[in-house]
Design a protein around this motif. Structure first.
Motif: not given
Length: 302
Positions: A6-12, A236-242, A246-248, A278-281
């Motif tokens: 719904q909002s797509q700023s390049s920041l996030y 930003a979060l990612y549960v598990g080992q990506p 996903v960025g430092r 963080r997600s790719r889909s």
């Protein structure tokens, strides 16, 4: 959580969001509803000037329309405007829209408001950008009256003056929670003296204790006794080992490690956290939401 798409700023915004649409929003909202998230949030901009379009994009869904659409496909998750630039509109207009949303959703609205920062947006709508702070202060006061239980709300101020004008339906909630977003001194003061909750905008966690202390001091000095809900936006979060970068600054790892990091917010006086993944889909995002709800959230208050 703030809704993607719904909002797509390049920041996030993630790359997959560019091709996403209503079906994706519905599935994400249903996941939030099913897994016990407290609220989903939608942003507010009317129009973005060309000078800012590369950074901000021009993708900004209307929050009332978006949240009303998602209210119809969810049952429990609350619906928040984060944040509505209510100073761009007459408070009776905003009250009509948000009262209807609250009624249609069965009382799930949290009205988040902010001052705004895009000068051209104010100019084209005939609102004085330089006075957006005082305008927002009065708009908040007027909205408190206009979203209250009275069919004929009353407000008399410098900019807005109304009485004997009825609005039905009233909100389903007798008191619609009003939260202020922003981290500027003016926003913190506004939250402390006028709001039910505060949500900072981009404060790193090491700056939050001082902000929270100032909030409490200003609220006490103003004699406001009602409890203030203090929020924070996490890293930003990612549960598990990506299996991808996903960025430092992203918090990753096993659920107990993620929970341990996030418990620091509670220790400093934060009542609720707005999380982002963080997600790719879409499917990776909803999987992350479900993993967080099942394996991380239950341990946040230990």
């Amino acid at each position: 959580m703030q809704l993607p798409v719904q909002s797509q700023s390049s920041l996030y915004a993630e790359p997959w969001e560019a091709d996403a649409g209503p079906d994706d929003l519905v599935e994400i909202a249903r996941t939030a509803d099913r897994t016990g998230f407290a609220y989903i949030a939608s942003c507010d901009h009317v129009a973005i000037p060309r000078r800012l379009a590369d950074a901000m994009s021009t993708v900004w869904y209307d929050p009332v329309a978006t949240l009303a659409h998602l209210a119809a496909v969810t049952e429990n998750v609350r619906l928040m405007s984060h944040v509505a630039i209510v100073g761009l509109r007459h408070p009776l207009l905003s009250a009509k829209q948000y009262a209807t949303l609250d009624r249609l959703s069965g009382g799930r609205l949290i009205l988040g408001v902010g001052a705004g920062h895009v000068e051209e947006e104010f100019e084209v709508l005939g609102v004085d950008f330089a006075r957006r702070g005082p305008i927002l202060d009065e708009t908040v006061d007027a909205l408190k009256a206009a979203l209250g239980p009275e069919e004929y709300p009353e407000h008399r101020g410098e900019r807005f003056d109304f009485k004997d004008l009825g609005q039905l339906p009233r909100p389903a909630q007798r008191h619609v929670p009003l939260w202020v977003g922003g981290s500027s001194p003016a926003a913190v003061r506004r939250a402390a003296t006028r709001a039910d909750g505060w949500l900072p905008q981009g404060d790193p966690r090491h700056k939050l204790p001082a902000q929270i202390e100032r909030l409490k001091r200003l609220r006490a000095e103003a004699g406001v006794e009602e409890r203030l809900v203090v929020g924070a936006i996490t890293e930003a979060l990612y549960v598990g080992q990506p299996a991808w970068s996903v960025g430092r600054r992203t918090i990753t790892g096993k659920p107990d490690a993620v929970a341990e990091s996030l418990r620091a917010y509670g220790a400093m006086g934060v009542d609720q956290i707005q999380v982002r993944f963080r997600s790719r889909s879409r499917s990776e995002l909803t999987d992350q939401m479900a993993a967080f709800a099942a394996d991380v959230a239950p341990h946040l208050n230990e």
